[in-house]
Structure formats: C-alpha cells, structure tokens
Design an enzyme around this catalytic site. Structure first.
Site, mmCIF file in Angstrom:
data_model
loop_
_atom_site.group_PDB
_atom_site.id
_atom_site.type_symbol
_atom_site.label_atom_id
_atom_site.label_comp_id
_atom_site.label_asym_id
_atom_site.label_seq_id
_atom_site.Cartn_x
_atom_site.Cartn_y
_atom_site.Cartn_z
ATOM 1 N N ASP A 75 -34.788 58.884 14.803
ATOM 2 C CA ASP A 75 -33.958 58.425 13.699
ATOM 3 C C ASP A 75 -32.922 59.513 13.478
ATOM 4 O O ASP A 75 -33.273 60.646 13.111
ATOM 5 C CB ASP A 75 -34.829 58.234 12.451
ATOM 6 C CG ASP A 75 -34.032 57.739 11.243
ATOM 7 O OD1 ASP A 75 -32.789 57.823 11.263
ATOM 8 O OD2 ASP A 75 -34.664 57.285 10.278
ATOM 9 N N ASP B 191 -32.664 56.766 20.705
ATOM 10 C CA ASP B 191 -32.486 55.529 19.956
ATOM 11 C C ASP B 191 -33.612 55.334 18.949
ATOM 12 O O ASP B 191 -34.730 55.819 19.153
ATOM 13 C CB ASP B 191 -32.447 54.332 20.910
ATOM 14 C CG ASP B 191 -31.740 53.124 20.312
ATOM 15 O OD1 ASP B 191 -30.524 52.970 20.556
ATOM 16 O OD2 ASP B 191 -32.383 52.354 19.597
ATOM 17 N N TYR C 163 -18.859 52.842 6.606
ATOM 18 C CA TYR C 163 -18.569 52.926 8.043
ATOM 19 C C TYR C 163 -17.162 53.470 8.269
ATOM 20 O O TYR C 163 -16.949 54.388 9.070
ATOM 21 C CB TYR C 163 -18.720 51.531 8.650
ATOM 22 C CG TYR C 163 -18.437 51.435 10.131
ATOM 23 C CD1 TYR C 163 -19.438 51.700 11.061
ATOM 24 C CD2 TYR C 163 -17.181 51.047 10.596
ATOM 25 C CE1 TYR C 163 -19.191 51.597 12.426
ATOM 26 C CE2 TYR C 163 -16.926 50.942 11.956
ATOM 27 C CZ TYR C 163 -17.933 51.218 12.866
ATOM 28 O OH TYR C 163 -17.680 51.115 14.205
ATOM 29 N N SER D 263 -13.889 54.666 15.623
ATOM 30 C CA SER D 263 -13.579 53.246 15.464
ATOM 31 C C SER D 263 -12.140 53.099 15.017
ATOM 32 O O SER D 263 -11.584 53.992 14.363
ATOM 33 C CB SER D 263 -14.506 52.608 14.427
ATOM 34 O OG SER D 263 -14.071 51.304 14.061
ATOM 35 N N LYS E 50 -16.255 57.096 10.035
ATOM 36 C CA LYS E 50 -15.483 57.174 11.276
ATOM 37 C C LYS E 50 -14.199 57.968 11.073
ATOM 38 O O LYS E 50 -13.762 58.709 11.967
ATOM 39 C CB LYS E 50 -15.172 55.771 11.788
ATOM 40 C CG LYS E 50 -16.409 54.954 12.171
ATOM 41 C CD LYS E 50 -17.270 55.652 13.213
ATOM 42 C CE LYS E 50 -18.377 54.743 13.730
ATOM 43 N NZ LYS E 50 -19.222 55.400 14.751
#
Length: 261
Positions: A72, A45, A164, A151, A168
C-alpha cells in the site's frame, strides 16, 4: 557525434526498475515494455495476487527477472522491506516509475480529510519518499532515472477530481525540484502526463459517458492505449534520453492543445 552513438539504446542501462501500480493499466504496460528490452522489473501493487501473477507471466514470457510485491503506497513503513525484496529479486536498481494511483470523483462536495489524504499520499508523497529511499541505489548505478506518471489534469481544470488534479500538479513541481538535487548524483527525473488512456481505471468512466465524449476533443480522434504511454516512459528511463531531465512529456493525442468543442 559518431554513428555508434545513434544506435538505438532503449535497453541501456540494464539495471532493474521498480514500477508502482505495476499490476494493471499504465504500470503493467510499463513493466512489459521494460522487460521486452531485457530490464528486470519489480511490480509493486496493492493487489498482491495480481502483482505476483503478472510478474510470473512476464518473467515466463521474456526470461527476465521479475517480482510482484504487495504494498500500500500510503504506508511508508512498508517501503524498506519492499525495496530489500526488490533488490534481492531483480539485482541492482537503476530506475523507478511511480504509476500507482486512485481517482476521486466526488468534486468539492465529496472532499473530506480522508479523501484528501488518501489521494495525496498515493500520488504525491510516495514519489518524494521513494526517491529519497532509493537514492543510494540510483546514485551507484550510472544512467539511473525516475519517471512520475502525472496527468493532463495537472494542467487542465476538472471539477470532478480536485485531489487527483492537485496531486498531479504537485508532482510536476516536485519533479522539477528533485531534478535539481538528483543531478548532483547523475540521476535524471521526468514526468509523463497521459491524456485519456483506456485503462481498467478509465473504462467505467468511458462506458458511462455518451459515445465520443472524450474523442471529440482529441486531435487524433481516439483514446490512447497504455502501451503508447509505456513506450514514452521506457524512452525516458533509457540512455536514449540521457540529456533529458526535469521535463514533462505529454502523451495525450493532442488533447491539451485542442480547441475543438
């Protein structure tokens, strides 16, 4: 088929799993679900403090080896050291879950080169590059599997977050391609596409909208919980899903299929 083959087998294989974005939201829920059945977990993370704290808490609660690693995901040069540290802490690596993510909310007007690069390099590029880096580990351990957290935005159009959505959608295509290659080494790879899940990333959006804005389109009439996604991921990583690869498992309460207004 024997009766023994129908015994629940969510804990198999017992190899370790790397979970990116593992310190919060869906990633943390996945780590918790895996540790609950005895699988060691490395929580990768961006938030070093939270990753380490969650890993320590999870290990204390389950007795399973866990480690929090600060990374990262846009920094490819950081991957080798994180893999070595994970191997040392959780032993053999037989699973990867790429759950790390960010959300752009500027629509087309807010799109620039930096926003595009950050989104693609967080969601899409790491899945390909980590799969390549981890292939020797995964191929050496029977039952190894990968899950990418995609997603429903990969399927539904959404003007608010083009990067995004594109990332996805690309993840679904990438997974189908990788599945063909990884099958040569006995490694499975699948996608889980969550719908509206109440996570720390999602909470501000829910609070800013009128009550029921999301729920009215969802057949089950409620937002999902991260744990509900985590159970689907755990299934796909386990021997229970031994003949499932190149698939997308949608966990959205009936959002994509809904025609409700």
């Amino acid at each position: 088929m024997t009766a023994q083959s129908l015994t629940p087998d969510l804990a198999s294989p017992g190899t370790g799993v790397i979970v990116t974005g593992g310190a919060s939201g869906i990633g943390l829920a996945v780590a918790q679900a895996l540790a609950a059945v005895g699988r060691p977990v490395a929580l990768w993370d961006l938030n070093a403090t939270k990753a380490q704290a969650e890993a320590e808490a999870l290990s204390a609660a389950t007795g399973v080896a866990c480690i929090g690693i600060a990374i990262d995901m846009t920094d490819l040069a950081a991957y080798p050291a994180a893999i070595i540290a994970s191997r040392a802490a959780i032993g053999t690596i037989g699973g990867l879950v790429h759950a790390a993510g960010i959300v752009d909310t500027g629509s087309l007007d807010g799109l620039d080169e930096a926003v595009w690069a950050r989104g693609i390099d967080t969601h899409l590029r790491p899945l390909a590059m980590l799969t390549k880096a981890l292939l020797p580990d995964l191929a050496a351990n029977p039952g190894s599997a990968i899950v990418g957290i995609a997603s429903i935005n990969a399927t539904l159009g959404n003007a608010l977050n083009p990067v995004y959505s594109a990332a996805k959608g690309g993840m679904l295509s990438l997974i189908r391609s990788l599945a063909d290659r990884l099958a040569q080494d006995g490694v499975r790879i699948n996608a889980v596409s969550p719908g509206q899940i109440l996570t720390p990333l999602m909470a501000p959006v829910v609070e800013a909208l009128p009550e029921g804005a999301f729920e009215r389109r969802i057949l089950l009439g409620r937002l999902g919980a991260a744990e509900e996604v985590a159970r689907a991921v755990r299934f796909l990583l386990s021997a229970e899903a031994s003949y499932v690869t190149a698939a997308e498992l949608v966990v959205d309460g009936g959002n994509i299929s809904s025609q409700r207004m």
